[in-house]
Motif scaffolding. Structure first.
Motif, short mmCIF file in Angstrom:
data_model
loop_
_atom_site.label_atom_id
_atom_site.label_comp_id
_atom_site.label_asym_id
_atom_site.label_seq_id
_atom_site.Cartn_x
_atom_site.Cartn_y
_atom_site.Cartn_z
N GLN A 1 0.84 -1.18 0.00
CA GLN A 1 0.00 0.00 0.00
C GLN A 1 0.88 1.25 0.00
O GLN A 1 1.69 1.45 0.90
CB GLN A 1 -0.91 0.00 1.24
N LYS A 2 0.75 2.07 -1.04
CA LYS A 2 1.56 3.26 -1.13
C LYS A 2 1.01 4.36 -0.22
O LYS A 2 -0.18 4.50 -0.05
CB LYS A 2 1.59 3.76 -2.58
N LYS A 3 1.92 5.13 0.33
CA LYS A 3 1.52 6.23 1.18
C LYS A 3 1.16 7.44 0.32
O LYS A 3 1.88 7.79 -0.61
CB LYS A 3 2.64 6.59 2.15
N SER A 4 0.06 8.07 0.67
CA SER A 4 -0.36 9.30 0.01
C SER A 4 0.23 10.48 0.76
O SER A 4 0.73 10.34 1.88
CB SER A 4 -1.88 9.39 0.00
N PRO A 5 0.19 11.68 0.16
CA PRO A 5 0.65 12.86 0.89
C PRO A 5 -0.07 13.05 2.23
O PRO A 5 0.54 13.47 3.22
CB PRO A 5 0.36 14.01 -0.09
N GLU A 6 -1.38 12.74 2.25
CA GLU A 6 -2.12 12.86 3.50
C GLU A 6 -1.61 11.87 4.53
O GLU A 6 -1.44 12.20 5.71
CB GLU A 6 -3.62 12.65 3.28
N THR A 7 -1.33 10.63 4.10
CA THR A 7 -0.81 9.63 5.01
C THR A 7 0.53 10.06 5.58
O THR A 7 0.80 9.90 6.78
CB THR A 7 -0.67 8.27 4.30
N ASP A 8 1.40 10.60 4.74
CA ASP A 8 2.69 11.11 5.22
C ASP A 8 2.49 12.21 6.26
O ASP A 8 3.19 12.26 7.27
CB ASP A 8 3.52 11.65 4.05
N ALA A 9 1.52 13.09 6.00
CA ALA A 9 1.25 14.18 6.94
C ALA A 9 0.72 13.63 8.27
O ALA A 9 1.07 14.15 9.34
CB ALA A 9 0.24 15.15 6.33
N HIS B 1 -2.89 1.10 7.79
CA HIS B 1 -1.70 1.26 8.63
C HIS B 1 -2.01 1.07 10.11
O HIS B 1 -1.23 1.48 10.97
CB HIS B 1 -1.09 2.66 8.41
N SER B 2 -3.15 0.43 10.42
CA SER B 2 -3.50 0.22 11.82
C SER B 2 -2.52 -0.71 12.53
O SER B 2 -2.47 -0.75 13.75
CB SER B 2 -4.92 -0.36 11.92
N LYS B 3 -1.71 -1.45 11.75
CA LYS B 3 -0.72 -2.34 12.37
C LYS B 3 0.30 -1.57 13.20
O LYS B 3 0.98 -2.15 14.04
CB LYS B 3 0.01 -3.15 11.29
N TYR B 4 0.40 -0.26 12.96
CA TYR B 4 1.33 0.55 13.74
C TYR B 4 0.76 0.96 15.10
O TYR B 4 1.49 1.47 15.94
CB TYR B 4 1.73 1.80 12.94
N ASN B 5 -0.53 0.77 15.28
CA ASN B 5 -1.14 1.05 16.58
C ASN B 5 -0.54 0.07 17.59
O ASN B 5 -0.63 -1.15 17.40
CB ASN B 5 -2.65 0.88 16.50
#
Length: 246
Positions: free
Chosen positions: A4-12, A158-162
């Motif tokens: 899954q590629k990160k979008s600019p919003e995800t990076d923010a 990206h909930s795996k990072y929780n």
């Protein structure tokens, strides 16, 4: 599967999460909590496709489980303390906040210096930042406890990072190929798992929660006036003041 590629919003979002977590770690008045519900466990003599040291006879279909248990976890990243609630009803917004309230009532006295509770969540259907009943209950919680509540969400995929998510794999390994043929068995396995050498505190919740509870549009508009959303990332970062705004 493709990454899954990160979008600019995800990076923010991740940039903001890093800043929020660093600030919380440096501030003794802020307590960070990670909240999430695991996949529901079907109770009965069903195969779990794991490995066991002894032969186990199990059914290969689980159409009619005797009961279900959904583990809800509250995890403290600073201390690696884990609290597990075994929910036998549907996990709803009220259920999640009830777990939070119970935890604070039981253990809040251990944190007399805390003025802000930072919650990491995954924007699931019962706890996302537009879920009116979830926000309404958290506003009530903030007013009753005098705590400021800050919600910091992980983006989709990206909930795996929780942090609490890491505990679920340990729980799966704990019961592995065993038969979870009773609610008590599920809780026993949960109570005997360890995370970094610590066993969780486990509680059973048998209250039956009503689904579909939500505020009317006008009520939600009034609720929005009592919370603060981060500009441009308001879906992901919400602050609920301890007192009602003037």
């Amino acid at each position: 599967m493709p990454t899954q590629k990160k979008s600019p919003e995800t990076d923010a979002i991740f940039t903001q999460l890093t800043e929020v977590h660093a600030a919380a770690a440096a501030d003794p008045t802020v307590l960070r909590r990670s909240l999430d519900a695991k996949a529901t466990v079907k109770v009965g003599p069903f195969s779990r496709r794991g490995q066991s040291r002894v032969p186990v006879r199990a059914a290969d279909h689980d159409f009619h489980p005797e009961a279900t248990v959904t583990p809800v976890g509250l995890f403290l990243p600073q201390t690696d303390a884990l609290f597990l609630y075994g929910i036998t009803s549907k996990v709803t917004s009220d259920c999640l906040v009830d777990c939070l309230e119970h935890w604070w009532q039981e253990y809040g006295t251990q944190f007399p210096q805390v003025r802000t509770l930072l919650l990491n969540l995954d924007n699931g259907p019962e706890c996302h930042s537009r879920r009116s009943q979830f926000l309404a209950r958290l506003v009530q919680f903030a007013r009753q406890t005098g705590l400021q509540v800050r919600l910091a969400y992980y983006p989709p995929y990206h909930s795996k990072y929780n942090p609490v998510e890491r505990c679920w794999g340990v729980l799966e390994n704990q019961w592995n190929g065993s038969l979870l043929d009773s609610v008590e068995t599920v809780l026993r396995f949960a109570a005997t798992m360890t995370w970094k050498g610590k066993a969780p505190l486990v509680a059973l919740v048998t209250h039956v929660y009503r689904t579909g509870v939500r505020l009317l549009k006008a009520e939600m508009e009034a609720l929005e006036a009592q919370i603060e959303r981060l500009p441009q990332l308001g879906k992901w970062f919400v602050t609920i003041p301890a007192t009602a705004p003037a």
